[in-house]
Design a protein around this motif. Structure first.
Motif, PDB file in Angstrom:
ATOM      1  N   VAL A 183     -20.875 -55.637  75.149  1.00 31.04           N
ATOM      2  CA  VAL A 183     -21.414 -54.298  74.913  1.00 31.04           C
ATOM      3  C   VAL A 183     -22.201 -53.707  76.083  1.00 31.04           C
ATOM      4  O   VAL A 183     -22.028 -52.524  76.417  1.00 31.04           O
ATOM      5  N   PRO A 184     -23.124 -54.446  76.740  1.00 28.27           N
ATOM      6  CA  PRO A 184     -24.041 -53.815  77.702  1.00 28.27           C
ATOM      7  C   PRO A 184     -23.410 -52.928  78.770  1.00 28.27           C
ATOM      8  O   PRO A 184     -23.970 -51.861  79.079  1.00 28.27           O
ATOM      9  N   PRO A 185     -22.252 -53.278  79.369  1.00 31.13           N
ATOM     10  CA  PRO A 185     -21.695 -52.376  80.387  1.00 31.13           C
ATOM     11  C   PRO A 185     -21.334 -50.991  79.860  1.00 31.13           C
ATOM     12  O   PRO A 185     -21.227 -50.036  80.640  1.00 31.13           O
ATOM     13  N   LEU A 186     -21.149 -50.871  78.548  1.00 30.13           N
ATOM     14  CA  LEU A 186     -20.760 -49.586  77.968  1.00 30.13           C
ATOM     15  C   LEU A 186     -21.956 -48.652  77.745  1.00 30.13           C
ATOM     16  O   LEU A 186     -21.763 -47.446  77.555  1.00 30.13           O
ATOM     17  N   PHE A 221     -15.978 -42.222  80.815  1.00 27.56           N
ATOM     18  CA  PHE A 221     -15.303 -43.035  79.810  1.00 27.56           C
ATOM     19  C   PHE A 221     -13.800 -42.751  79.754  1.00 27.56           C
ATOM     20  O   PHE A 221     -13.185 -42.879  78.685  1.00 27.56           O
ATOM     21  N   THR A 222     -13.202 -42.425  80.883  1.00 31.39           N
ATOM     22  CA  THR A 222     -11.767 -42.147  80.912  1.00 31.39           C
ATOM     23  C   THR A 222     -10.946 -43.294  80.333  1.00 31.39           C
ATOM     24  O   THR A 222      -9.930 -43.067  79.661  1.00 31.39           O
ATOM     25  N   SER A 223     -11.356 -44.524  80.567  1.00 30.02           N
ATOM     26  CA  SER A 223     -10.615 -45.676  80.045  1.00 30.02           C
ATOM     27  C   SER A 223     -10.597 -45.720  78.524  1.00 30.02           C
ATOM     28  O   SER A 223      -9.738 -46.401  77.938  1.00 30.02           O
ATOM     29  N   MET A 277     -15.295 -56.158  80.406  1.00 25.08           N
ATOM     30  CA  MET A 277     -15.551 -54.798  79.928  1.00 25.08           C
ATOM     31  C   MET A 277     -16.024 -53.868  81.042  1.00 25.08           C
ATOM     32  O   MET A 277     -15.633 -52.692  81.100  1.00 25.08           O
ATOM     33  N   GLY A 278     -16.856 -54.371  81.953  1.00 20.45           N
ATOM     34  CA  GLY A 278     -17.314 -53.538  83.059  1.00 20.45           C
ATOM     35  C   GLY A 278     -16.165 -53.072  83.936  1.00 20.45           C
ATOM     36  O   GLY A 278     -16.121 -51.911  84.368  1.00 20.45           O
ATOM     37  N   ALA A 279     -15.207 -53.957  84.182  1.00 13.96           N
ATOM     38  CA  ALA A 279     -14.054 -53.598  85.010  1.00 13.96           C
ATOM     39  C   ALA A 279     -13.155 -52.595  84.302  1.00 13.96           C
ATOM     40  O   ALA A 279     -12.591 -51.697  84.936  1.00 13.96           O
ATOM     41  N   VAL A 280     -13.019 -52.731  82.985  1.00 14.21           N
ATOM     42  CA  VAL A 280     -12.234 -51.768  82.202  1.00 14.21           C
ATOM     43  C   VAL A 280     -12.848 -50.379  82.327  1.00 14.21           C
ATOM     44  O   VAL A 280     -12.158 -49.383  82.575  1.00 14.21           O
ATOM     45  N   ARG A 302      -6.825 -45.501  81.029  1.00 15.49           N
ATOM     46  CA  ARG A 302      -6.662 -45.803  79.605  1.00 15.49           C
ATOM     47  C   ARG A 302      -5.858 -47.080  79.371  1.00 15.49           C
ATOM     48  O   ARG A 302      -6.123 -47.815  78.410  1.00 15.49           O
ATOM     49  N   SER A 303      -4.905 -47.374  80.234  1.00 13.11           N
ATOM     50  CA  SER A 303      -4.059 -48.552  80.025  1.00 13.11           C
ATOM     51  C   SER A 303      -4.824 -49.864  80.162  1.00 13.11           C
ATOM     52  O   SER A 303      -4.341 -50.909  79.722  1.00 13.11           O
ATOM     53  N   ARG A 304      -6.010 -49.820  80.744  1.00 10.93           N
ATOM     54  CA  ARG A 304      -6.805 -51.044  80.920  1.00 10.93           C
ATOM     55  C   ARG A 304      -7.587 -51.422  79.672  1.00 10.93           C
ATOM     56  O   ARG A 304      -8.034 -52.559  79.537  1.00 10.93           O
ATOM     57  N   ALA A 305      -7.790 -50.470  78.761  1.00 12.38           N
ATOM     58  CA  ALA A 305      -8.539 -50.743  77.531  1.00 12.38           C
ATOM     59  C   ALA A 305      -7.595 -51.228  76.436  1.00 12.38           C
ATOM     60  O   ALA A 305      -6.369 -51.294  76.622  1.00 12.38           O
ATOM     61  N   GLY A 306      -8.151 -51.544  75.292  1.00 10.94           N
ATOM     62  CA  GLY A 306      -7.375 -52.108  74.199  1.00 10.94           C
ATOM     63  C   GLY A 306      -6.720 -51.050  73.332  1.00 10.94           C
ATOM     64  O   GLY A 306      -6.678 -49.862  73.653  1.00 10.94           O
TER      65      GLY A 306
END
Length: 263
Positions: free
Chosen positions: A147-150, A156-158, A219-222, A228-232
């Motif tokens: 959570v913390p990196p968010l 928040f494009t990802s 999560m920080g790298a995402v 968007r393709s890097r997220a779930g």
């Protein structure tokens, strides 16, 4: 002369194609306007605090309406509910100050995404939870670690749907809490505002962490990738609910925001 009122509206989103009025599809805004026009045909369209996706629920959609005649608030609430279907209800009605607009004057929102856990889906909660069928328990500690990196102000494009029309992907996320319950866990998101599908994409990504499909450290790298393709996956809409909205304190429409009023 019209009379402004502020309504708190709740609806079970499964029967609606979102809040915003549609040409031929059922919407929360459309049902409320229809109910208002049943006894006040000249009333303008109700204006909500924010859009909710098709299938997403709301406990606290803030809505501004204008009536031609003066009303005692409880009688207005009762009149609207008498004309509304059972899956949408006005929970509170009160006079609104001139110049107040819920969308423009909202400063923070709380959304809750409800996950169902365990070997079988609870049939009584199925319309309001995303049940995760899994052989191993969800790793909530790993999810909390991710959570913390968010938190804070980021691009928040990802975590943004490709059809999102917001002018900027920059948003401020104040808090994410994981609250376990009996056969469930709630993911509580609080922020200044959210992009299209942002909470659902963050939820889907955190669930992948909980299932061991990606590491908490990723999560920080995402987020930094702005891709968007890097997220779930995008979590389904029926687990999500708009729970609370804070407005600028000067209007007296809510308790003050715990994080102040502007980014």
């Amino acid at each position: 002369m019209t009379h402004p009122f502020f309504l708190t509206v709740a609806y079970a989103g499964g029967g609606f194609h979102g809040w915003q009025i549609q040409t031929s599809l059922r919407s929360g805004q459309g049902e409320l306007w229809k109910a208002l026009c049943a006894f006040d045909p000249e009333a303008p369209m109700p204006q909500g605090t924010g859009r909710t996706d098709a299938g997403v629920h709301a406990r606290a959609q803030g809505v501004l309406i204008h009536t031609v005649r003066a009303w005692e608030p409880y009688r207005l609430l009762a009149a609207l509910n008498a004309h509304l279907p059972k899956d949408i209800r006005v929970m509170q009605a009160r006079p609104a100050p001139e110049g107040f607009f819920p969308r423009q004057h909202a400063v923070a929102k709380r959304y809750i995404y409800r996950l169902g856990l365990g070997p079988a889906e609870d049939p009584l909660m199925a319309p309001f939870r995303w049940h995760l069928h899994q052989a191993a328990p969800l790793d909530l500690a790993a999810m909390a670690e991710a959570v913390p990196p968010l938190l804070g102000t980021h691009d928040f494009t990802s975590f943004r749907n490709s059809e999102c029309a917001a002018q900027t992907p920059v948003r401020t996320l104040h808090a994410i809490q994981l609250t376990p319950g009996d056969g469930c866990v709630d993911l509580i998101f609080e922020g200044s505002s959210f992009l299209m599908h942002q909470v659902r994409i963050m939820t889907g990504t955190l669930v992948e962490v909980g299932k061991g499909r990606r590491s908490p450290e990723s999560m920080g790298a995402v987020l930094a990738a702005k891709d968007r393709s890097r997220a779930g996956l995008t979590a389904p809409p029926w687990g999500l609910c708009m729970e609370k909205v804070w407005y600028e304190a000067r209007w007296g429409m809510s308790d003050p925001s715990p994080w102040g009023e502007r980014d």
